[in-house]
Write a protein that holds these residues in place. Structure first.
Motif, mmCIF file in Angstrom:
data_model
loop_
_atom_site.group_PDB
_atom_site.id
_atom_site.type_symbol
_atom_site.label_atom_id
_atom_site.label_comp_id
_atom_site.label_asym_id
_atom_site.label_seq_id
_atom_site.Cartn_x
_atom_site.Cartn_y
_atom_site.Cartn_z
ATOM 1 N N SER A 1 -8.289 -4.832 -9.251
ATOM 2 C CA SER A 1 -8.701 -4.374 -7.926
ATOM 3 C C SER A 1 -9.123 -5.070 -6.830
ATOM 4 O O SER A 1 -8.571 -4.804 -5.670
ATOM 5 C CB SER A 1 -9.701 -3.210 -8.327
ATOM 6 O OG SER A 1 -10.012 -2.082 -6.956
ATOM 7 N N ASN B 1 -6.681 -5.243 -3.121
ATOM 8 C CA ASN B 1 -7.174 -4.816 -2.107
ATOM 9 C C ASN B 1 -6.952 -5.908 -1.000
ATOM 10 O O ASN B 1 -6.575 -5.805 0.129
ATOM 11 C CB ASN B 1 -8.659 -4.695 -2.178
ATOM 12 C CG ASN B 1 -9.489 -4.184 -0.905
ATOM 13 O OD1 ASN B 1 -9.938 -5.052 -0.016
ATOM 14 N ND2 ASN B 1 -9.224 -2.814 -0.596
ATOM 15 N N ARG C 1 2.351 1.810 -3.446
ATOM 16 C CA ARG C 1 1.342 2.094 -4.253
ATOM 17 C C ARG C 1 1.016 3.592 -4.290
ATOM 18 O O ARG C 1 1.026 4.308 -5.101
ATOM 19 C CB ARG C 1 0.389 1.120 -4.151
ATOM 20 C CG ARG C 1 -0.956 1.651 -5.054
ATOM 21 C CD ARG C 1 -2.004 0.694 -4.912
ATOM 22 N NE ARG C 1 -2.828 0.629 -3.481
ATOM 23 C CZ ARG C 1 -3.542 1.548 -3.159
ATOM 24 N NH1 ARG C 1 -3.747 2.732 -3.893
ATOM 25 N NH2 ARG C 1 -3.931 1.795 -1.866
ATOM 26 N N GLN C 2 0.880 4.043 -3.094
ATOM 27 C CA GLN C 2 0.543 5.362 -2.668
ATOM 28 C C GLN C 2 1.624 6.434 -3.282
ATOM 29 O O GLN C 2 1.391 7.203 -3.827
ATOM 30 C CB GLN C 2 0.010 5.542 -1.359
ATOM 31 C CG GLN C 2 -1.060 5.064 -0.992
ATOM 32 C CD GLN C 2 -1.443 5.053 0.402
ATOM 33 O OE1 GLN C 2 -0.687 5.073 1.167
ATOM 34 N NE2 GLN C 2 -3.032 4.880 0.688
ATOM 35 N N LYS D 1 0.946 -1.064 0.057
ATOM 36 C CA LYS D 1 0.049 -0.123 0.025
ATOM 37 C C LYS D 1 0.796 1.253 -0.041
ATOM 38 O O LYS D 1 0.532 2.364 -0.625
ATOM 39 C CB LYS D 1 -1.076 0.048 1.163
ATOM 40 C CG LYS D 1 -2.108 1.181 1.136
ATOM 41 C CD LYS D 1 -2.971 1.031 2.382
ATOM 42 C CE LYS D 1 -3.878 2.278 2.249
ATOM 43 N NZ LYS D 1 -4.968 2.027 3.410
ATOM 44 N N LEU E 1 -0.625 5.548 -7.694
ATOM 45 C CA LEU E 1 -1.515 4.407 -8.485
ATOM 46 C C LEU E 1 -2.722 3.911 -7.852
ATOM 47 O O LEU E 1 -2.271 3.884 -6.518
ATOM 48 C CB LEU E 1 -0.486 3.571 -9.077
ATOM 49 C CG LEU E 1 0.748 3.637 -10.070
ATOM 50 C CD1 LEU E 1 1.646 2.411 -10.364
ATOM 51 C CD2 LEU E 1 0.262 4.427 -11.433
ATOM 52 N N SER E 2 -3.463 3.513 -8.706
ATOM 53 C CA SER E 2 -4.725 3.164 -7.904
ATOM 54 C C SER E 2 -4.432 1.619 -7.714
ATOM 55 O O SER E 2 -3.568 0.861 -8.275
ATOM 56 C CB SER E 2 -6.078 2.924 -8.695
ATOM 57 O OG SER E 2 -5.823 2.481 -9.765
ATOM 58 N N GLN E 3 -5.271 0.679 -6.885
ATOM 59 C CA GLN E 3 -5.115 -0.815 -6.766
ATOM 60 C C GLN E 3 -5.313 -1.301 -8.070
ATOM 61 O O GLN E 3 -4.437 -1.977 -8.571
ATOM 62 C CB GLN E 3 -5.756 -1.312 -5.596
ATOM 63 C CG GLN E 3 -5.789 -0.858 -4.429
ATOM 64 C CD GLN E 3 -6.767 -1.398 -3.310
ATOM 65 O OE1 GLN E 3 -7.763 -1.629 -3.609
ATOM 66 N NE2 GLN E 3 -6.368 -1.570 -2.275
ATOM 67 N N GLU E 4 -6.188 -0.909 -8.793
ATOM 68 C CA GLU E 4 -6.335 -1.616 -10.239
ATOM 69 C C GLU E 4 -5.276 -1.057 -11.097
ATOM 70 O O GLU E 4 -4.913 -2.108 -11.941
ATOM 71 C CB GLU E 4 -7.704 -0.795 -10.700
ATOM 72 C CG GLU E 4 -8.159 -1.293 -12.061
ATOM 73 C CD GLU E 4 -9.612 -0.632 -12.410
ATOM 74 O OE1 GLU E 4 -10.491 -1.444 -13.298
ATOM 75 O OE2 GLU E 4 -9.545 0.444 -12.336
ATOM 76 N N GLN E 5 -4.848 -0.085 -11.134
ATOM 77 C CA GLN E 5 -3.738 0.264 -12.025
ATOM 78 C C GLN E 5 -2.681 -0.667 -11.760
ATOM 79 O O GLN E 5 -1.871 -1.154 -12.430
ATOM 80 C CB GLN E 5 -3.237 1.820 -11.794
ATOM 81 C CG GLN E 5 -4.205 2.732 -12.535
ATOM 82 C CD GLN E 5 -4.021 4.076 -12.211
ATOM 83 O OE1 GLN E 5 -3.434 4.460 -10.937
ATOM 84 N NE2 GLN E 5 -3.829 4.956 -13.315
#
Length: 100
Positions: free
Chosen positions: A34, A38, A12-13, A9, A17-21
């Motif tokens: 996604s 998650n 990614r942050q 996490k 980027l989003s989780q999906e990306q």
């Protein structure tokens, strides 16, 4: 949340980027990317090592970062990975010298 989930996490942050990306760029099925990301971040599922390597590549962090329990070790891994190759040996020499 597991260490791996927390680090995933954070990375990614940091990458914005989003989780999906992240999931899609790591070659997960777009329909479940996604949801799977998650679950990995929450520690409900543990990704295979090969998938963690793909996450590292997508997020531009060393794979070992995801397994660093201590925050200072995680920060050192990130900082070291961002150094130009010529400076890496200097950094190693410096740290080794601190132990003498």
């Amino acid at each position: 949340m597991t260490v791996l989930g927390r680090r995933l996490k954070q990375a990614r942050q940091l990458a914005g980027l989003s989780q999906e990306q992240v999931g899609i760029e790591a070659d997960l099925d777009p329909m479940s990317a996604s949801t799977r990301m998650n679950r990995y971040e929450l520690g409900k599922r543990v990704p295979a090592y090969e998938l963690v390597e793909r996450f590292a590549k997508v997020l531009n962090v060393p794979t070992a970062y995801f397994y660093a329990v201590a925050e200072d070790e995680a920060q050192l891994l990130l900082a070291f990975s961002k150094l130009p190759k010529a400076k890496r040996s200097q950094a190693v020499e410096f740290v080794v010298g601190l132990n003498k």
